[in-house]
Enzyme design. Sequence first.
Site, PDB file in Angstrom:
ATOM      1  N   TYR A  13     -12.836  -2.139  -3.179  1.00  0.00           N
ATOM      2  CA  TYR A  13     -13.367  -0.952  -2.519  1.00  0.00           C
ATOM      3  C   TYR A  13     -14.559  -0.406  -3.316  1.00  0.00           C
ATOM      4  O   TYR A  13     -14.683  -0.620  -4.523  1.00  0.00           O
ATOM      5  CB  TYR A  13     -12.295   0.134  -2.427  1.00  0.00           C
ATOM      6  N   ASP A  67       0.804  -1.224   0.000  1.00  0.00           N
ATOM      7  CA  ASP A  67       0.000   0.000   0.000  1.00  0.00           C
ATOM      8  C   ASP A  67       0.837   1.273   0.000  1.00  0.00           C
ATOM      9  O   ASP A  67       0.429   2.278  -0.578  1.00  0.00           O
ATOM     10  CB  ASP A  67      -0.921   0.028   1.226  1.00  0.00           C
TER      11      ASP A  67
END
Length: 470
Positions: free
Chosen positions: A406, A151
Amino acid sequence: MNPNQKIICISATGMTLSVVSLLIGIANLGLNIGLHYKVGDTPGVNVPNENGTNSTTTIINNNTQNNFTNITNIIQTKTEEKTFLNLTKPLCEVNSWHILSKDNAIRIGEDAHILVTREPYLSCGPQGCRMFALSQGTTLRGRHANGTIHDRSPYRALISWEMGQAPSPYNTRVECIGWSSTSCHDGKSRMSICMSGPNNNASAVVWYGGRPATEIPSWAGNILRTQESECVCHNGVCPVVMTDGPANNRAATKIIYFKEGKIQKIEELTGSAQHIEECSCYGAKSVIKCICRDNWKGANRPVITIDPEMMTHTSKYLCSKILTDTSRPNDPIDGDCDAPITGGSPDPGVKGFAFLDGDNSWLGRTISKDSRSGYEMLKVPNAETSTQSGPVSHQVIVNNQNWSGYSGAFIDYWSNKECFNPCFYVELIRGRPKESSVLWTSNSIVALCGSKERLGSWSWHDGAEIIYFK
């Protein structure tokens, strides 16, 4: 005709042509002078006003041509007055969802220079909507794509590009540098926020109008992070939810109110929500609602209700018995407004959203309760307030044989409707960890908006064949 007569005839003809040419030149000169005087006397032509925001600009270009004739071009342009967005309209009635955009980034990236991204979203302004995502600083076919499952790195940046296109090095704009972001337009200009730096000492840089305006240091020394979808502004005030602290224990969440990129007020999280991450926010009726991720305990989503005029907020949980986080247990008999509903494995949570509007409420969730696969929209009247509320309508967005990821809310607040039409996007993750035959982790995007009509379901999955990347 003898030679002398020929000479006299040719000379006379030449003199005649010269006189005619001279007369034409004098006529053109007189016409040009007359036009200039006429332009100067015309009341509709104004002197440019560079200080006003609602002015008329006149540009006069005098172009000299080879025949010495001046051609005057007059161009008039009007600059519309820029005003702050006000969230005074209600949400539009929604009975189903229609397709808005799908970028097919992974399919196109099999044979084109497409950037590796994740955490995408959409955000609109007065000039239209753009796609946003956090780039990994490499392309799908680039050798640096190895390791993009991680990330946080110094190579990530918030980029934006025209809605519907696939992100490439040639059509994207860098908004700010970082590995966590949010962005929104206040009607006058865009604010973008990026977090970057090491986990124990990250910081945020707030950009407004294309320039850095504010810096925010870490306050808990544990991955300062923000929404990963658009923020929302009302009369110039743009609240943003930020968290710093553990992902699996109590963390320090703040609601920070910005105006033109400058901090107006900071509030510590209040209310019954116990853990807040990755909020999806929208505005209507002068109120901003943020539906978030409880990464510590809750499979029911926390809700933050913000009054941007008073710069205050409250928090609770979505009351409905329809759970929308992933992983999650089976839907219980009763929901809970004030406490997290625990259960579900192996994943602690995923970014998601809802539109909470009484009978017009819609919830989004993965079809699988255990993994990020499939996606569905459920119409759940009074989901915000009723522990017994259940679905009355259902629409598949991605079938359960395909990966999702997401999801988040956005609205085109400038679409000139009598109401704000809800829209959402779903991230379609491909690559690692689920598809380990490739070295990268990236996504494409699909976005839909509300419709009064009752439209059918279809699966808007990514569609790329991973075998083509081997």
